[in-house]
Design an enzyme around this catalytic site. Structure first.
Site, mmCIF file in Angstrom:
data_model
loop_
_atom_site.group_PDB
_atom_site.id
_atom_site.type_symbol
_atom_site.label_atom_id
_atom_site.label_comp_id
_atom_site.label_asym_id
_atom_site.label_seq_id
_atom_site.Cartn_x
_atom_site.Cartn_y
_atom_site.Cartn_z
ATOM 1 N N GLU A 125 2.291 -6.357 4.924
ATOM 2 C CA GLU A 125 0.755 -5.922 4.306
ATOM 3 C C GLU A 125 1.434 -4.865 2.328
ATOM 4 O O GLU A 125 1.202 -5.888 1.433
ATOM 5 C CB GLU A 125 -0.667 -5.082 4.469
ATOM 6 C CG GLU A 125 -1.575 -5.269 3.602
ATOM 7 C CD GLU A 125 -2.275 -3.672 3.650
ATOM 8 O OE1 GLU A 125 -3.268 -3.660 5.619
ATOM 9 O OE2 GLU A 125 -2.554 -3.498 3.312
ATOM 10 N N THR A 160 -4.037 -0.928 3.184
ATOM 11 C CA THR A 160 -5.363 -0.588 3.686
ATOM 12 C C THR A 160 -5.675 -0.071 5.066
ATOM 13 O O THR A 160 -6.655 0.866 5.765
ATOM 14 C CB THR A 160 -6.360 -2.197 4.353
ATOM 15 O OG1 THR A 160 -5.178 -2.294 5.119
ATOM 16 C CG2 THR A 160 -6.000 -2.778 3.451
HETATM 17 FE FE1 F3S Z 1 -8.345 -6.187 7.013
HETATM 18 FE FE2 F3S Z 1 -9.410 -3.264 7.381
HETATM 19 FE FE3 F3S Z 1 -8.822 -5.424 9.479
HETATM 20 S S1 F3S Z 1 -7.775 -4.241 5.497
HETATM 21 S S2 F3S Z 1 -7.033 -6.820 8.735
HETATM 22 S S3 F3S Z 1 -10.526 -5.535 7.937
HETATM 23 S S4 F3S Z 1 -7.980 -2.447 8.581
#
Ligand code: F3S
Length: 299
Positions: A125, A160
């Site tokens: 990522e 994230t």
């Molecule tokens: Fe997206 Fe958050 Fe899951 S960035 S892949 S919803 S951990």
């Protein structure tokens, strides 16, 4: 023995979405390729392989007309361009929250801020985010931040799945070094909810099990958070790794799981702990161990 499972345990919205997109694509095409593992969970990957999804590390094996899935971690624009030039059908399962980070770094660059990404430089990522700007800095420790010289301007985003405590500390230190600091907290809410629930649960229970791939960054972070407040925290990939001795004198067992852990793996662990407990209530530890053995061999 009481078993408490964190409400947020398991697949996050973005992973669920990516898996659905991939399963949908393979059901139409029969065979599709995925750049890297779709999610960091070996057992779910095995299931997806059986459906016809081929996981590849080397783009060169792809041929014109093949369908390729971009996983939830996202990739850099250069990779997308390359795939297009090769004449591949692209199915983009990048999580919209990751796409939002791509947009934020580009905006920061456009506004003239040198870009700093807080996160693991080896994580796909972070590599994908970094590929959206010319020369980003990537930092993963407070020591690295401490070594930064005084700066007039800096724009910050983060992986994230970053640990919230690290993010807070990093921003605090940066604020002492940078005159004009623009920070986007890009930690996904799915991550922060999982982290705070893991901490809360770990404080309430005698033993914590954190279920998920060892290569899953978000599961490893849940484990570290849990371990920091409860020394009897264990990171397991499956029920087979559970050691009966962990539960000695334990009254309450807590279970959580990373965002890439499928529900069926969590259920296996919960049922297994229940089974161990049942055996213990019936006739003591010896019976428990026997039941555990049978459970494993019958798999
Ligand atoms: Fe997206 Fe958050 Fe899951 S960035 S892949 S919803 S951990």
């Amino acid at each position: 023995m009481e078993i408490r499972v964190a409400k947020s345990a398991g697949f996050c919205w973005g992973v669920k979405r990516a898996v659905n997109i991939a399963v949908d694509a393979v059901s139409k095409d029969g065979k599709v390729y995925c750049l890297g593992e779709l999610i960091h969970n070996k057992r779910e990957i095995e299931r997806l392989k059986k459906l016809g999804i081929v996981f590849i590390e080397d783009i060169d094996v792809l041929k014109k007309g093949n369908t390729v899935i971009i996983r939830s971690h996202g990739v850099s624009p250069k990779v997308i361009e390359f795939l297009k030039r090769k004449g591949l059908q692209i199915v983009d399962a990048t999580c919209p929250f990751v796409k939002d980070v791509h947009e934020k770094v580009m905006k920061l660059e456009k506004e003239g801020y040198p870009v700093l990404i807080l996160g693991n430089p080896k994580h796909p990522e972070v590599i994908g985010i970094a590929g959206h700007v010319k020369s980003p800095m990537i930092m993963n420790t407070i020591e690295e931040i401490e070594k930064l010289p005084k700066l007039s301007k800096l724009g910050v985003v983060c992986q994230t799945t970053l640990n919230m405590d690290f993010f807070r500390e990093a921003v605090f230190r940066l604020a002492l070094k940078v005159k004009e600091l623009k920070v986007y907290n890009t930690i996904c809410s799915a991550t922060s909810i999982r982290q705070s629930e893991a901490k809360k649960l770990a404080l309430q229970v005698d033993v914590m099990l954190i279920v998920g791939g060892r290569n899953s960054s978000n599961t490893t972070k849940l484990y570290q958070i849990s371990k920091s407040v409860n020394s009897k925290s264990y990171h397991i990939e499956s029920k087979e790794e559970i050691d009966y001795s962990w539960f000695e004198n334990a009254q309450i067992i807590g279970i959580t799981a990373g965002a890439s852990t499928p529900q069926w793996v969590i259920e296996e662990v919960v049922n297994y702990v229940r089974l161990l407990d049942k055996g213990g209530e019936l006739s003591g530890r010896g019976v428990c161990q026997t039941i555990r053995k049978e459970f494993q061999t019958s798999k």
